[in-house]
Design an enzyme around this catalytic site. Structure first.
Site, short mmCIF file in Angstrom:
data_model
loop_
_atom_site.label_atom_id
_atom_site.label_comp_id
_atom_site.label_asym_id
_atom_site.label_seq_id
_atom_site.Cartn_x
_atom_site.Cartn_y
_atom_site.Cartn_z
N GLY A 146 3.90 1.31 2.74
CA GLY A 146 4.74 0.15 2.27
C GLY A 146 4.06 -1.49 2.04
CB VAL A 180 1.81 -5.93 4.10
CG1 VAL A 180 1.57 -6.60 5.55
CG2 VAL A 180 1.10 -4.80 4.69
CG ASP A 184 -5.85 4.69 6.04
OD1 ASP A 184 -6.74 5.35 4.44
OD2 ASP A 184 -5.15 4.21 5.80
N GLY A 198 0.80 -1.42 0.03
CA GLY A 198 -0.08 0.15 -0.23
C GLY A 198 0.98 1.34 0.45
#
Length: 1003
Positions: free
Chosen positions: A702, A704, A822, A699
């Protein structure tokens, strides 16, 4: 010389006493040292927190504030409100004389601390307000026979209330409020013959249950709280045998039947709350509970009259009988009660005139009698003592002029007298009453002119459907806090003053059906918050200002039946209600409005044309004429944006390649691990496993990874920068992560540790095999990646409640509050049982004060989830998360993505549009999961989603209110006396006319 026998015996006795004293002193000193060592060990176990810095080896522990000693030995330990996030020290009971233990309101995790069973002398135990997530243990009676006080409230304990509690025979107070209890309640509790206080309130997950106890046995019970516990059935008749009862709260349940007459015979009763049930029948006419102070029977199905005996309740302060079907008159004796502060009988069938002495003998604060059939005048003395805050008498048949007292009632906050037959002039002092916030007098027969000055605090000014006349004064510029200005259907004349554009907080401006003339003010760009503008049925002339198309949240515009001319300016495509009919406008209709939804929006303008015959306008000559300055600019903009985007992509690629090359040639051994949980891995385990095959997502912040650390998987989020992190930024980031790491809640993903070096941050979270909500909700679950379980409605509702619980904890239980900023479906993780976990706090903002708005330097978030005020001013409050949560509710109920719509709109705007045009909610629901048995619940959650996505932050519920709505489904969502009524303002077309007016008594 031989000593006499008697003297010898006396000497021996003396020696023995000295020896005995020495033994006791030695034993006492030994115990003192032992307890001191235990307390220092507790401090060490808690990792030497700063609040225990005064615990040291040199001072006496009996002098420490957290310790109470009796006869030199520790009997009380209080470590409440200290942000403790570790389990209770297992050696706490080495303090062998401990009788009082308080660990309340910390962040303590795990199951019930059974090592406390070793505290054999314990009398008082308070573990409330922590993050325990196990069950109340079946052997809880091992706490010992001496226990008198047990508080496990405001925790995540689930399951039932075990029968073994009944073995705690000395128990006087049992508190299990605000838990997640979802099992049965033991019938054996009624054998606790010493019980004085029992609180099971706000356990909304209880299955429906009936009182299992013989209430006659509760002859010492003084406080009995069962609020919000899914209690059903009738109130037992023998409740009148609870002779010691002082407070009973069984509100917000499903109780049926009548109110037992014995309840009003309890002479010690001071507070009785039975509101929001399904009780029926008449209120008992014989009342001997003369100590009653608070009586709330609102929102039931009660009929009959208000008992005359209520006039005997000389200590009565709060009387609420609203939202029933009571009839008859108000007993005149109620007006003479000396302590009455709050009087609420709105939404009944009461009639007759009002007792003339209301307020004369008591310091009345609230007088709510709306929606009845009262006649005659208002009592003259309602503000006699100058303390009246809320006067709400709308929707009656009251008449005559307003009492002069209102002009001098400086305490008044809310004036809601609309829809009556009042006449004459408004008392002069009322216009400028200092504290007045809501001025609502519509639908009466008032006359006179508007004043130059209005109370600085007025936010709602509603005077429509009266006989006011004259001009709108230029002094309107000083009405700076005005949010709603409704002056429709009066006799105002003259032009619209340019000073009106100074009102920057306006969301609603209604001046239709007057005699206004002249042009519209040109400088209206300051109306940044305006949602609704209606100037129809006047004699306005000139052109429509181009600035009207630049108002950022305008959604309803009605300028019909005027004398406006010229071309229609470019209007935003978000408008859900547009009416420009019957003017002298010319030119081509904007493409966005060339559809049948707006068929009546342009009628009566002979100079307008369209390519759509359905609009009943002249047809334009050729499709080639469609190109205009506005559309050419749009095409040029698109080309420019495409070029810029391409350049940015090339630049990003260059930077990325450069970074990768630089990284290849550098040995990075500077990783540092900061742990927030107990972990069984090292930083090298994580870093070495960050390979391409372990990537599970990416995203804006960064990549995952899913990494196997032996006994479990963890999720690792890599946040990187292509240059060294600014030291100030790094320090700020670490401080925020450390604070967030202290959050302990079952619906918030656990942050295990942070691993960092000079240019990268790795956040290590617990991993959840069911991944994120978006992958389930929007059909993105890959075959074989997770179990193929249908995300049916019960699971979706469970997920919604879980998200609400997590966000509510962040907003209302964290100090300072945490705003996520968010919230979206991809940041909601699901465990194996589909329990929701709020994740990804990369944008989280800590509010310095609960009421403070923090301004961020830039807007960061995801399209479709971003609250409008965040876009416009980058101002952050908890209501930003509420908006995003509302979008998730709309996704859960409709199955559509947050970005659903065209390039200019989103799912929330689409939902609002359908509501505003009167669309059928059932047709909008997800066809894959909708079933008859869940239809009402889905409709309610959809409407809650609409409520949460209101344009104005103040019109959205808090997360605590939203959670309460979700947990109490089955009740009519938009019909409440206390909690949600004021959010009606956000959705004026969502309800029938009577429901629309309900909001005014939400206090």
């Amino acid at each position: 010389m031989i000593m006499p026998i008697q003297s010898c015996m006396h000497f021996s006795c003396h020696i023995f006493l000295i020896f005995l004293f020495f033994l006791v002193h030695t034993s006492s000193q030994s115990l003192n040292d032992q307890e001191h060592a235990v307390l220092l060990k507790i401090k060490q176990y808690l990792e030497d927190p700063s609040f225990l810095s005064h615990w040291n080896s040199t001072s006496s522990h009996c002098s420490w504030a957290e310790i109470t000693c009796t006869s030199g030995s520790v009997t009380s330990l209080t470590l409440s409100h200290s942000n403790i996030n570790k389990t209770i020290p297992p050696f706490t009971c080495d303090l062998t004389n401990l009788t009082h233990l308080d660990f309340s309101f910390n962040l303590i995790p795990g199951d019930f601390p059974t090592p406390l069973y070793n505290c054999s002398k314990l009398e008082y135990l308070d573990l409330s307000g922590n993050n325990f997530d196990g069950k109340v243990p079946l052997d809880i009676d091992h706490l010992g026979a001496n226990l008198q006080y047990l508080n496990l409230g405001s925790t995540n304990f689930h399951g039932g209330v075990p029968a073994s509690i009944a073995n705690l025979k000395q128990l006087r107070q049992l508190r299990l409020q605000f838990c997640l209890l979802n099992g049965s309640v033991a019938a054996e509790i009624d054998s606790l013959s010493n019980l004085e206080y029992l609180d099971l309130s706000s356990n909304f997950l209880f299955p429906k249950w009936k009182l299992p106890w013989n209430l006659t046995k509760f002859n010492k019970l003084k406080v009995f709280y069962l609020y919000g516990t899914n209690l059903v059935g009738e109130i037992p008749d023998n409740i009148g045998d609870m002779v010691a009862l002082e407070k009973l709260d069984a509100s917000k349940n499903g109780l049926t039947g009548g109110i037992p007459s014995g309840l009003f015979l309890l002479k010690n009763l001071t507070s009785l709350y039975l509101f929001e049930n399904d009780l029926s029948g008449e209120i008992p006419s014989v009342v001997e509970a003369l100590n009653l102070v608070n009586l709330d029977l609102a929102r039931n199905n009660l009929t009959g009259k208000i008992p005359d005996d209520f006039g005997k309740l000389q200590q009565l302060s709060w009387l609420s009988l609203s939202l029933n079907s009571l009839s008859g008159v108000i007993p005149e004796s109620l007006g003479n009660l000396p302590d009455l502060r709050d009087f609420r009988v709105f939404f009944n069938k009461l009639s007759g005139t009002l007792p003339p002495d209301f307020g004369r003998y008591s310091k009345l604060k609230t007088f709510l009698i709306a929606s009845n059939s009262f006649t005659g005048k208002l009592p003259e003395n309602l503000c006699y003592h100058g303390m009246l805050l809320n006067l709400s008498v709308y929707e009656n048949n009251l008449s005559g002029e307003l009492p002069k007292f209102l002009g001098n009632c400086s305490s008044l906050l809310d004036l809601k007298i609309h829809e009556n037959e009042f006449s004459g002039n408004i008392p002069s002092g009322l216009w400028t009453s200092f504290n007045l916030s809501n001025f609502m007098v519509s639908h009466n027969k008032f006359t006179g002119v508007l004043p130059e000055r209005l109370s600085w605090n007025v936010s709602r000014f509603e005077i429509s459907y009266n006989q006011f006349s004259g001009k709108i004064p230029s002094g309107v510029s000083s009405w700076t806090n005005l949010v709603v200005f409704d002056a429709s259907k009066n006799n105002f004349n003259g032009s619209i003053p340019k000073e009106l554009t100074a009102l920057r907080k306006l969301t609603t401006l209604l001046l239709d059906q007057n005699q206004l003339t002249g042009a519209l003010p040109s400088d209206i760009i300051s109306w940044k918050s305006l949602v609704t503008l209606n100037l129809s049925q006047n004699q306005l002339s000139g052109q429509i200002p181009h600035a009207i198309g630049q108002l950022p949240v305008l959604s309803q515009l009605d300028l019909s039946e005027n004398e406006l001319s010229g071309q229609v300016p470019s209007l935003p495509s978000r408008l859900t209600n547009l009416n420009l009919s019957y003017n002298n406008l010319t030119g081509r209709i904007q493409r966005e409005y060339e559809n049948s939804v707006f068929a009546g929006s342009f009628l009566g303008n002979s100079g307008l044309c369209s390519d759509n015959p359905a609009l009943n306008l002249a047809l334009c000559n050729s499709g080639l004429q469609r190109t205009s300055k506005g559309s050419s600019w749009s095409i040029g903009s698109i080309i420019c944006l495409a070029v810029v985007a391409l350049l940015l992509i090339l630049l990003a690629s260059f930077l990325f390649i450069r970074f990768q090359r630089k990284r290849k040639h550098r040995l990075d051994n500077s990783w540092k691990l900061t742990s927030f949980q107990r972990v069984n891995f090292t930083e090298s385990t994580i870093v070495s496993s960050m390979t391409e095959q372990n990537i599970i997502g990416s995203g804006g912040y960064g990549t995952v990874y899913r990494i196997d650390v032996g006994s479990e998987y963890v999720a690792v989020k890599k946040i990187w920068n292509n240059r060294k992190l600014n030291k100030k930024l790094e320090s700020s980031f670490r401080a925020e992560v450390r604070i967030l790491s202290n959050i302990r809640h079952t619906n918030i993903v656990k942050l295990m540790c942070c691993i960092s070096n000079e240019d990268s941050m790795l956040l290590v979270y617990e991993y959840h095999e069911n991944l994120s909500l978006d992958k389930w909700l929007h059909k993105n679950v890959k075959p074989g990646s997770v179990n193929k379980v249908v995300l049916d409605w019960p699971k979706r509702l469970k997920i919604a409640i879980g998200i609400a619980q997590g966000l509510s904890y962040m907003h209302h239980d964290c100090l300072p509050p945490v705003v996520h900023r968010d919230v979206k479906t991809s940041n909601i993780l699901l465990d194996s049982q589909f329990n929701a976990k709020v994740a990804d706090f990369g944008l989280a903002k800590l509010l310095i004060k609960p009421e403070e708005l923090s301004t961020m330097s830039a807007v960061i978030g995801s399209f479709g989830y971003i609250a409008p005020e965040y876009v416009q001013s980058t101002r952050v409050s908890e209501k930003v998360d509420v908006f995003s949560f509302g979008v998730i509710l709309l996704e859960l109920t409709t199955g559509k993505e947050a970005s659903y719509g065209d390039q200019h709109s989103s799912l929330s705007e689409w939902a609002w549009r359908h509501i505003l045009i009167g669309g059928n909610v059932e047709e909008l629901l997800d066809k894959d999961v909708v079933e008859g048995s869940y239809l009402d619940e889905m409709c309610s959650v959809f409407k809650l989603g609409v409520m949460c996505t209101a344009t104005l932050p103040t019109s959205r519920p808090s997360m605590k209110d939203a959670l309460q709505i979700l947990q109490s489904l089955g009740e009519p969502l938009f019909y409440g006396e206390k909690n949600f009524g004021h959010y009606y303002d956000a959705i004026p077309l969502l309800k029938s006319s009577k429901e629309t007016r309900l909001h005014v008594d939400s206090e």
